[in-house]
Design an enzyme around this catalytic site. Structure first.
Site, PDB file in Angstrom:
ATOM      1  N   ASN A  37      -0.535   7.421  -1.840  1.00  0.00           N
ATOM      2  CA  ASN A  37      -0.402   6.825  -3.286  1.00  0.00           C
ATOM      3  C   ASN A  37      -0.349   8.142  -4.233  1.00  0.00           C
ATOM      4  OD1 ASN A  37      -0.256   4.392  -2.675  1.00  0.00           O
ATOM      5  ND2 ASN A  37      -2.589   3.928  -3.189  1.00  0.00           N
ATOM      6  N   ARG A  88       0.805   1.042   1.958  1.00  0.00           N
ATOM      7  CA  ARG A  88       0.604   2.189   2.720  1.00  0.00           C
ATOM      8  C   ARG A  88       0.476   1.747   4.307  1.00  0.00           C
ATOM      9  NH1 ARG A  88      -4.146   5.310   0.033  1.00  0.00           N
ATOM     10  NH2 ARG A  88      -4.449   2.926  -0.442  1.00  0.00           N
TER      11      ARG A  88
END
Length: 90
Positions: free
Chosen positions: A35, A17
């Protein structure tokens, strides 16, 4: 251009990320990444076509510790709803 992507493989706990945020911002792509409970990473990307495609291409490799198995892309209508690229926490 707007793309909604799902990245499968070893993509959590490997700085995916944060790395995607850095890549997207460097290319002027806005949106978010998060996520998912099933182990995938989900992202929405908005920006110029070439820049969005570069982020998707990067996602096919990911950061060094990732092991990307699959990237699914859903093309959507551009909405222009984001002013930055950020990490969503659920």
């Amino acid at each position: 251009m707007r793309a909604h992507i799902y990245v499968s493989g070893l993509v959590q706990g490997v700085f995916f990320r944060a790395s995607m945020q850095e890549v997207a911002r460097s290319l002027g792509v806005n949106g978010w990444v998060r996520n998912l409970p099933d182990g995938r990473v989900e992202a929405v990307l908005e920006g110029e076509e070439g820049a969005v495609l570069k982020v998707i291409e990067w996602a096919r490799r990911g950061p060094p510790l990732a092991r990307v198995e699959r990237v699914d892309v859903e093309w959507e209508e551009y909405r222009g709803e984001f002013r930055d690229f950020y990490i969503k926490y659920r």
